[in-house]
Design a protein around this motif. Sequence first.
Motif, PDB file in Angstrom:
ATOM      1  N   VAL A 115       0.829  -1.216   0.000  1.00 14.28           N
ATOM      2  CA  VAL A 115       0.000   0.000   0.000  1.00 14.28           C
ATOM      3  C   VAL A 115       0.861   1.263   0.000  1.00 14.28           C
ATOM      4  O   VAL A 115       0.603   2.200  -0.768  1.00 14.28           O
ATOM      5  N   VAL A 116       1.911   1.272   0.828  1.00 14.89           N
ATOM      6  CA  VAL A 116       2.798   2.440   0.828  1.00 14.89           C
ATOM      7  C   VAL A 116       3.482   2.556  -0.547  1.00 14.89           C
ATOM      8  O   VAL A 116       3.678   3.656  -1.068  1.00 14.89           O
ATOM      9  N   GLY A 117       3.808   1.425  -1.146  1.00 12.86           N
ATOM     10  CA  GLY A 117       4.463   1.432  -2.460  1.00 12.86           C
ATOM     11  C   GLY A 117       3.568   1.984  -3.553  1.00 12.86           C
ATOM     12  O   GLY A 117       3.991   2.817  -4.360  1.00 12.86           O
ATOM     13  N   ILE A 118       2.323   1.514  -3.577  1.00 12.43           N
ATOM     14  CA  ILE A 118       1.406   1.980  -4.630  1.00 12.43           C
ATOM     15  C   ILE A 118       1.052   3.460  -4.396  1.00 12.43           C
ATOM     16  O   ILE A 118       1.114   4.282  -5.312  1.00 12.43           O
ATOM     17  N   ASP A 119       0.667   3.782  -3.166  1.00 15.05           N
ATOM     18  CA  ASP A 119       0.171   5.136  -2.887  1.00 15.05           C
ATOM     19  C   ASP A 119       1.303   6.172  -2.814  1.00 15.05           C
ATOM     20  O   ASP A 119       1.316   7.136  -3.586  1.00 15.05           O
ATOM     21  N   LEU A 120       2.215   5.978  -1.882  1.00 12.16           N
ATOM     22  CA  LEU A 120       3.213   7.031  -1.615  1.00 12.16           C
ATOM     23  C   LEU A 120       4.375   6.998  -2.604  1.00 12.16           C
ATOM     24  O   LEU A 120       4.658   7.986  -3.277  1.00 12.16           O
ATOM     25  N   GLN A 121       5.026   5.847  -2.729  1.00 17.02           N
ATOM     26  CA  GLN A 121       6.126   5.751  -3.700  1.00 17.02           C
ATOM     27  C   GLN A 121       5.572   5.968  -5.106  1.00 17.02           C
ATOM     28  O   GLN A 121       6.221   6.596  -5.950  1.00 17.02           O
ATOM     29  N   GLY A 122       4.366   5.457  -5.349  1.00 10.39           N
ATOM     30  CA  GLY A 122       3.728   5.630  -6.662  1.00 10.39           C
ATOM     31  C   GLY A 122       3.489   7.100  -6.995  1.00 10.39           C
ATOM     32  O   GLY A 122       3.643   7.528  -8.136  1.00 10.39           O
ATOM     33  N   THR A 123       3.122   7.882  -5.989  1.00  6.88           N
ATOM     34  CA  THR A 123       2.922   9.325  -6.211  1.00  6.88           C
ATOM     35  C   THR A 123       4.259   9.988  -6.561  1.00  6.88           C
ATOM     36  O   THR A 123       4.353  10.758  -7.523  1.00  6.88           O
ATOM     37  N   PHE A 124       5.294   9.654  -5.785  1.00  8.48           N
ATOM     38  CA  PHE A 124       6.625  10.195  -6.109  1.00  8.48           C
ATOM     39  C   PHE A 124       7.029   9.775  -7.517  1.00  8.48           C
ATOM     40  O   PHE A 124       7.472  10.607  -8.332  1.00  8.48           O
TER      41      PHE A 124
END
Length: 264
Positions: A115-124
């Motif tokens: 979830v952190v990968g898709i949402d946060l890292q994905g946004t970056f």
Amino acid sequence: MSIFRADLLKGQTAFITGGSSGINLGIAHRFVEHGANVVIVARNPEKLAAARAGLEAKGGRVMACSVDVRDYESMAKAAAEAAAEFGAIDIVVAGAAGNFIAPAAAMSANAFAAVVGIDLQGTFNTFRSTFEYLRKPGARLMVISAPQAVNPTPLQAHVCAAKAGIEAFVRSAAIEWGAVGVRINGISPGGVLGTEGLERLSAGLDEKFSQSLPVPRYATLDEMADMALILVTPVTDYMTGHIVALDGGISLLGGTYAQAFQKK
Ligand code: HXC
């Protein structure tokens, strides 16, 4: 009928991650209705093809890229292809998101990372990979956050962490990128009818939960798309680093909301 001119985004290009479904696809439709070319980026090729067909039926010029937003190299390739096809990128929507209901103590490290990968890292990854192709000055970037960014929510610790990170990232990047004429804002949507996110969260909420909100109902996809349009119009030219809570007031409830979530 939209209050904005039909040619508002004519000739402009929007790059939208998570663009094959839900809020992001609704935004893609609104942008096409106002003349934009759209690049939709998502994982599932079948969903992408269906979304593309729907957008093309409205007369849009559409590129569809089957990419996982966690994979930076593939994102960089998609951004380069979008720029080669359409020229400078005017609008970016970082909308890909993951969600499931799970207690933090029972969640695997990989589940949290997903979830952190898709949402946060994905946004970056979305903003970083498109940065060199952005129209400068003039590009408008947008995130899709959630009330979990500000409301501590049991069974959603992974989503709360990811969305809070997104909002902090937006505020910092808005300061850095304002100097080159790029502004970044976002929408924090709450429950939206017709989305997989609401379907998943509904499992943890009473059916009558929406009636307890300050605006006693869930939102529609059209309401999200209209706000996204406002965030790319000159109406908001002086606004950056801001997340609009388009959430019926759920972010005002804090602990009350969390208790309702925990009950079921
Ligand atoms: C516990 C789970 C799980 C669940 C998956 N995992 N589902 N853990 N409970 N229900 C774990 C897996 O076991 C695995 O860990 C890890 O997560 C990664 O799973 P994968 O199957 O490899 O899939 P992946 O492709 O990485 O992503 C999984 C996913 C994603 C995050 C669940 O498929 C997803 O979220 N899809 C739904 C999209 C969606 O609904 N988007 C809208 C978001 S709504 P292990 O250890 O086993 O390897 C939103 C805000 C909503 O953002 C706000 C509304 C008010």
